[in-house]
Design an enzyme around this catalytic site. Structure first.
Site, PDB file in Angstrom:
ATOM      1  CD  GLN A  71       5.003   4.120   1.777  1.00 45.91           C
ATOM      2  OE1 GLN A  71       6.011   3.936   2.133  1.00 45.91           O
ATOM      3  NE2 GLN A  71       4.703   5.388   0.966  1.00 45.91           N
ATOM      4  CG  HIS A  72       3.429   1.997  -3.422  1.00 45.30           C
ATOM      5  ND1 HIS A  72       3.763   3.600  -3.363  1.00 45.30           N
ATOM      6  CD2 HIS A  72       4.501   1.636  -3.141  1.00 45.30           C
ATOM      7  CE1 HIS A  72       4.907   3.880  -3.071  1.00 45.30           C
ATOM      8  NE2 HIS A  72       5.659   2.638  -2.899  1.00 45.30           N
ATOM      9  CG  ASP A 227       5.619  -0.015   4.618  1.00 47.32           C
ATOM     10  OD1 ASP A 227       5.851   1.059   3.877  1.00 47.32           O
ATOM     11  OD2 ASP A 227       5.424  -1.072   4.033  1.00 47.32           O
TER      12      ASP A 227
END
Length: 468
Positions: A71-72, A227
């Site tokens: 992520q991110h 995830d």
């Protein structure tokens, strides 16, 4: 038999699982490494996906594919779909000052929590966009669209070069810093705040089983997931279920219908992959706490477990606060670990081992408690990750957490969750397919609230343990 593919594009590697769409049985698999570092050319992810797919026997015969990924991350694209610069990953901390500035500019953490349920930290995409705007303004100007790792990979699978074809999902969008998981809306003013007035395009947000297009080979493409959301789907968790992942860090998440608004910034208001919420708390210290103590005692993991289980609950008064590398939940970056309650009678290897396990689990209980305060009645606890392989952790966890604990057999749950999402997209049913989730060991024990009481009393004493 229809086949589906689940892809886990993690920080370290890419894994591809080919599964039976009806049962979830794994038919074949493959993996390939990613380069190290916190700044990566996305082309490396694409190359690893191709290598992993070849090792898994190819994707030509699969009916649907979905991608779960870290992520991110910030992937910046120009107007013709080229990458403007290498992607910054979630664990790139150069944007920590940008995070603090953004929090202040909106009026403080309570404003961010109220707006989107997330208080920016360096991992969040918006902070990376602010860093880009301040440090590489020419690249910020060239950024026509910004997306996340799984968005980019799904888009590449379509074969399109049109940035208007990029899609994302709620779970990953909720970690950007400009999307509110509660109502599923982008917050354009927060994107402009991050980019200092620029307005790059962001992908439309798909529902849990909406199709993101088709691959070059004709496979239906699922919406993808971050995830943690993909792992929750792969574990088959539902409302009230709490997932504890003990890896390098500790991650606690739980499925519910209430979006948190935590001004303390401990509970992140993320979405799951089914249309619900997935509030999440992350610690800085996980399984390495056990490894460090085992190394100090000069024993292997099996002996460490034996020692810990031979000691009484409460370790004869020893309490370990496991802030070995500082801590983020609670936010104590300068704290250090500490062992409290030492006497000439209790400083024994077995007690030290027991205190390490109890301390680590008490820090996890702190996270569970934070999630419970935000509207989720935590029932079942599922424990995964390397730390969950410890027999001492398995047996002591229900005593410290005060709840039965289930430990699934080790598996690639992000990839399994992505494959399950692909099967759901293929079926267009009202719920994901009822796959079998393998063997799960259940553990129960009498609660030991006195262990938590001593841990809570020791926490304030640790605040003074600063590294020079």
């Amino acid at each position: 038999m229809a086949l589906v593919a689940g892809i886990d594009s993690s920080t370290q590697s890419c894994k591809v699982l080919i599964c039976d769409a009806d049962t979830g049985d794994i038919v074949r698999s493959g993996s390939a490494p990613h380069p190290g570092g916190t700044e990566v050319d996305p082309a490396a992810w694409w190359a690893a996906l191709g290598e992993a797919a070849v090792k898994a026997g190819g994707l030509d015969d699969v009916a649907a594919v979905s991608v779960g990924a870290q992520q991110h991350g910030m992937v910046c694209l120009d107007s013709v779909g080229g990458t403007v610069r290498d992607a910054l990953l979630w664990n790139d901390t150069r944007s920590s000052c940008a995070a603090a500035a953004l929090v202040e500019e909106l009026g403080g953490p309570q404003e961010w929590a109220a707006r989107i349920g997330v208080v920016p930290v360096a991992a969040i995409t918006a902070t990376k966009l602010r860093w880009l705007a301040d440090n590489e303004p020419e690249n910020a100007d060239a950024t026509a669209a910004v997306c996340l790792p799984h968005d980019w990979l799904t888009w590449r699978l379509t074969g399109s070069t049109d940035i208007g074809d990029i899609r994302t999902d709620r779970s990953d969008a909720s970690g950007t810093g400009y999307f509110a998981a509660e109502d599923g809306s982008y917050q354009p003013d927060l994107l402009e705040l991050a980019t200092r007035g620029r307005r790059p395009a962001v992908p439309p947000v798909l529902g849990p089983f909406d199709a993101a297009g088709r691959s070059a080979t004709g496979a239906l493409l699922g919406p993808g997931a971050g995830d943690n959301a993909a792992a929750a789907l792969g574990l088959g968790v539902g409302p009230g279920d709490c997932v504890v992942s003990l890896g390098t860090s500790g991650v606690v998440s739980a499925v519910g219908d209430t979006a948190p608004h935590d001004a303390a910034g401990l509970v992140a208001g993320f979405a799951d992959a089914t249309g619900r919420q997935l509030p999440l708390v992350c610690t800085l210290n996980g399984a390495p706490v056990l490894a460090a103590v085992a190394n100090m005692l000069g024993v292997d993991f099996d002996e460490f477990d034996r020692l810990a289980l031979s000691a009484p609950a409460g370790a004869d008064g020893l309490t370990l606060v496991p802030y070995f590398d500082g801590e983020r939940s609670p936010n104590l970056p300068d704290a250090a670990g500490a062992l409290h309650g030492i006497t000439t009678r209790n400083l024994q290897p077995a007690n030290v081992a027991r205190a390490a396990v109890e301390g680590l689990l008490a820090s996890i209980e702190f996270c569970v408690e934070q999630i419970s305060r935000h509207g989720i009645d935590v029932g079942r606890v599922m424990m995964v990750g390397g730390g969950a392989r410890s027999e001492a952790v398995r047996r002591i966890a229900p005593a410290v957490l005060g709840k039965p604990v289930q430990v699934p057999s080790p598996g690639e749950y992000v990839a399994i969750g992505a494959a399950r999402q692909a099967a759901w997209t293929l079926s267009q049913a009202d719920a994901p397919p009822p796959w079998s989730f393998g063997e799960t060991a259940s553990y129960a024990a009498d609660p030991t609230p006195e262990v938590l009481d001593r841990y809570r009393a020791a926490q304030p004493l640790t605040l003074g343990q600063h590294r020079g």
